[in-house]
Scaffold this active site. Structure first.
Site, PDB file in Angstrom:
ATOM      1  N   ASP A  62      -8.813   4.697   5.616  1.00 46.59           N
ATOM      2  CA  ASP A  62      -7.457   4.432   5.149  1.00 46.59           C
ATOM      3  C   ASP A  62      -6.903   3.352   6.079  1.00 46.59           C
ATOM      4  O   ASP A  62      -7.442   3.100   7.166  1.00 46.59           O
ATOM      5  CB  ASP A  62      -6.598   5.706   5.153  1.00 46.59           C
ATOM      6  CG  ASP A  62      -5.344   5.522   4.282  1.00 46.59           C
ATOM      7  OD1 ASP A  62      -5.029   4.368   3.919  1.00 46.59           O
ATOM      8  OD2 ASP A  62      -4.672   6.522   3.970  1.00 46.59           O
TER       9      ASP A  62
HETATM   10  C1  BGC Z   1      -2.386   4.552   2.017  1.00 46.52           C
HETATM   11  C2  BGC Z   1      -3.517   4.318   1.050  1.00 46.52           C
HETATM   12  C3  BGC Z   1      -3.460   2.933   0.504  1.00 46.52           C
HETATM   13  C4  BGC Z   1      -3.514   1.950   1.663  1.00 46.52           C
HETATM   14  C5  BGC Z   1      -3.457   0.507   1.236  1.00 46.52           C
HETATM   15  C6  BGC Z   1      -2.340   3.476   3.087  1.00 46.52           C
HETATM   16  O1  BGC Z   1      -1.198   3.598   3.880  1.00 46.52           O
HETATM   17  O2  BGC Z   1      -2.483   5.814   2.615  1.00 46.52           O
HETATM   18  O3  BGC Z   1      -3.468   5.268   0.009  1.00 46.52           O
HETATM   19  O4  BGC Z   1      -4.492   2.718  -0.405  1.00 46.52           O
HETATM   20  O5  BGC Z   1      -2.399   2.203   2.523  1.00 46.52           O
HETATM   21  O6  BGC Z   1      -2.202   0.174   0.789  1.00 46.52           O
END
Ligand code: BGC
Length: 753
Positions: free
Chosen positions: A227
């Site tokens: 993530d």
């Molecule tokens: C989120 C993800 C997301 C990623 C990219 C993160 O903060 O938890 O679900 O895909 O950001 O935006």
């Protein structure tokens, strides 16, 4: 792409560089070897593709917002999720996106989680089935999906550091189960690990999670990415099987990888495995990056409206207040009628091109009056708006209040602290219900809210955050063009304190004890016999359905066989409708604590008035199993299992029983500290101990003919460890050594059988 050759030509630095992003959304290219970069984008219910415009860096392109997962889950419809996934897959192709970041299939542990709107359900079977269907749809277009957030990301509070303390059984049965289904049934191209820790170890460097379970047990062959910002110790991550760090860490973490290889702390093979999987993903994505598909945004918006109408849940319809009668006057009240809340905040936020408001869409059906009623920038009553709304309500035959949670109440990044609607809206609902007895409430929220007004209004429609077609979809349902067929994919408790995680959410400091264990959602409310506001699986229709002829293919089953269950469902009302038929399995007698029942099948069936259809379910061994930690595997106890079929988790219409025997018994081993009672459960043990009883004075001296005394004595000795019998006996030959021999004999007999 000849990956073996490329790997042999890449320098150590180049390999390390492949294992992190180039920027926020791209992998790194290696120009020297003609390796291009690919782009990923959020996700999950539409594209949030960010581009740098001259006047606006990092701007999301105009796109279509489909129903968010909290809403789409209520369809209980795999084909709907697949259709939604296909539309998103084509959009990705036209935008040259290799991977869409989603869907998320984390379990809704608490209604307070700010990100619940992006997740499907409190039930792992439903969440896994729907996420798998979504992914199959996306990937049928040659685009990758990314199942997230693996795993146990069930809150936003301290999401980067929280340590989810969970028993292995709860992990397997509840929190990992949807991911397992997705990996095995939909083979996603990629997995995104979560921010949090699980039992002390960050997911991004959790080898047990990313390698032992995900790859070795479930057979995942794709790429694992972090993530955004989830990496703690990058080298540990490589060792654990985290292939790609996202976004870029500006070369800082790549350097640690290079150093670790040079120092011999990380093997080249470990690094090669990660680099190989990045190359494989790039190779796979070459085709989807071609931009060969046309994106018709109006068409997709119309689809978003159609899908949304299949997700809306009718919770209350007293006296048939719905559908609205077009020959009567109708007032729409509430800001959300004019400006619907149709999506959540955070990384999934879409720059929608078309947005339907219910007020605008109502023009397709009738002339309605409108009053704004409340403001959303703060929780304060605007007395003038309230008075205007009450006046409008007085002069209409029926009032529809559009209520719900304003954006600031729930979002990715933080959790709610309560389950209430803004008090200004609650007051509005009360005052309107007092002047108009035909009041309907439409709710826009990403997660359950308390409904103190339930008994004061005639209708309640749960529209959740239903995408940019939600206004049109709500009108389609309100005016009866579409017969509602959504069912709740989560329990609505009466109040927050009823929720199983209440005492342990969001934890203390970084520690979050999942003390409710496997009893999440309806598993808890059932077990504790707590009446929810609305139960899991609940939803009304404008028609009625009758269930009959439940048939099981076997009355006894071994684990090699599939149990086929069929049931007939008939539309007994006057209009076309769809019913979600739910199948639950209940272990009637179990030596471990199990939920009263668990969802193991669901099918959505469309029926014309008077029409009947047979609905068929197939249950494999896993439908009866629980996760037995002592053998680190799924296990089925011999015995009777009820097959329950119904219209919700609290509306079981038909029931039958199957006896399941896998012929397997858990390995047992007793010692001098084992209790009589435990040993007596086995015929071999009971026989030997009864014999012992007869020959020692240590346990009794009571009148054998006194039935009560006999029972009392047995109950008390059942709690005694064998060693105690030795001390209590005045027989000198009754020694620990002799008792040990006896236990050895029992263990031998049990091992033989
Ligand atoms: C989120 C993800 C997301 C990623 C990219 C993160 O903060 O938890 O679900 O895909 O950001 O935006």
């Amino acid at each position: 792409m000849n990956i073996d050759r490329i790997l042999s030509e890449l320098t150590l630095e180049e390999k390390a560089s492949l294992c992190s992003g180039d920027d926020f959304w791209h992998t790194k290219p290696v120009e020297r070897l003609d390796i291009g970069r690919i782009m990923v984008s959020d996700g999950p219910h539409g594209l949030r593709k960010n581009v740098d415009l001259a006047d606006n860096p990092n701007q999301a392109i105009e796109a279509v917002c489909f129903p968010t997962a909290c809403a789409s889950a209520c369809s209980f419809d795999r084909s709907l999720l697949e259709e939604l996934g296909k539309a998103i897959g084509s959009e990705c192709r036209s935008e040259k996106l290799a991977v869409i970041l989603g869907p998320g299939c984390n379990i809704k542990r608490s209604p307070l989680c700010g990100r619940n709107f992006e997740y499907f359900s409190e039930d792992p079977y439903l969440a896994g089935q729907l996420a798998a269907a979504h992914i199959k749809g996306v990937q049928s277009k040659g685009v990758g999906a990314c199942i997230k957030h693996f795993a146990a990301n069930n809150q936003e509070t301290r999401r980067f550091s929280a340590d989810a303390r969970i028993s292995e059984r709860a992990l397997r049965e509840i929190y990992l189960a949807p991911f397992e289904t997705v990996i095995k049934e939909a083979s996603p191209w990629t997995v995104m690990c979560s921010y949090n820790r699980i039992n002390g170890v960050h997911s991004s460097q959790n080898k047990w999670l990313l390698t032992n379970v995900l790859r070795n047990e479930w057979g995942f062959e794709g790429l694992v990415m972090s993530d955004w910002g989830a990496v703690d110790e990058r080298v540990e991550g490589v060792k654990a099987g985290l292939d790609l760090e996202m976004p870029s860490s500006h070369g800082k973490n790549d350097k640690y990888i290079v150093e670790a290889v040079e120092k011999g702390e990380l093997s080249m093979e470990e690094l090669d495995s990660c680099a190989r999987r990045v190359l494989e993903l790039i190779d796979r994505a070459l085709e989807s990056g071609s931009g060969d598909t046309e994106w018709d945004k109006k068409r997709d918006h119309d689809l978003a409206r159609k899908l949304a109408s299949e997700c809306i849940v009718l919770l209350r319809n007293e006296g048939g207040v719905l559908p609205l009668k077009t020959d009567k006057s109708v007032a729409f009240i509430g800001k959300f009628a004019a400006e619907p809340r149709y999506q959540g905040g955070g990384s999934s936020h879409i720059n929608s091109k078309y947005i339907d408001s219910a007020l605008k869409a109502s023009e397709e059906y009738a002339k309605v009056t409108y009053a704004q009623g409340y403001v959303t920038d703060a929780d304060r009553t605007d007395e003038a708006l309230l008075a205007e709304a009450v006046a409008a309500a007085r002069s209409a035959d029926t009032v529809v209040i559009f209520a719900g949670l304003p954006d600031s109440f729930e979002s990715e990044g933080y959790d709610r602290s309560h389950m209430k609607l803004p008090s200004c809206q609650l007051r509005l609902i009360d005052e309107i219900a007092a002047v108009n007895k035909n009041t309907v409430v439409v709710l826009h929220n990403g997660s359950p809210v308390e409904m103190p007004f339930r008994d004061k209004v005639k209708g309640i429609l749960e529209a959740y955050l239903c995408g940019d077609g939600s206004g049109g979809a709500v009108c389609d349902v309100l005016f009866g063009k579409v017969n509602p067929s959504g069912k709740l994919a989560e329990t609505f408790p009466v109040k927050l304190s009823d929720n199983p995680s209440f005492l342990n959410f969001p934890g203390e400091g970084d520690t979050v004890n999942y003390a409710e264990d496997i009893f999440v959602g309806y598993r808890y409310y059932d077990k504790k016999d707590i009446e929810p506001l609305y139960p899991f699986g609940y939803g009304l229709s404008y028609t009625t359905f009758e269930y009959s002829d439940l048939r099981l293919s076997h009355s006894e089953l071994d684990d090699s066989k599939t149990l086929i269950v069929d049931v007939t469902v008939k539309n007994t009302g006057k209009c076309f409708g769809k019913e979600v038929v739910q199948l639950y399995v209940s272990d009637r007698e179990s030596s471990v604590s199990r939920p009263v029942k668990e969802l193991k099948g669901f099918e959505k069936v469309a029926l014309a008035p008077g029409e009947s259809k047979k609905v068929v379910f197939r249950l494999d061994a896993r439908a009866f199993a629980y996760y037995e930690t002592s053998i680190e595997d799924w296990f089925i106890e011999y015995g009777a299992y009820d097959i329950l079929v119904g219209a919700s988790s609290r509306d079981i219409r038909l029931k039958d029983t199957v006896y399941v025997n896998t012929g397997k018994r858990l390995p047992v081993h007793f010692d001098l500290n084992s209790n009589f009672g435990d040993i007596r459960q086995f015929p071999e043990g009971r026989e030997i101990l009864d014999e012992l009883f007869r020959n020692t004075s240590a346990t009794g001296g009571f009148d054998e003919d006194d039935e009560n005394m006999r029972r009392v004595n047995e109950a008390m000795t059942n709690e005694l460890p064998l060693r105690a019998i030795v001390s209590f006996s005045d027989d000198p030959s009754f020694t620990r050594e002799n008792m040990q021999k006896l236990v050895d004999r029992i263990n031998e007999l049990l091992a033989d059988n």
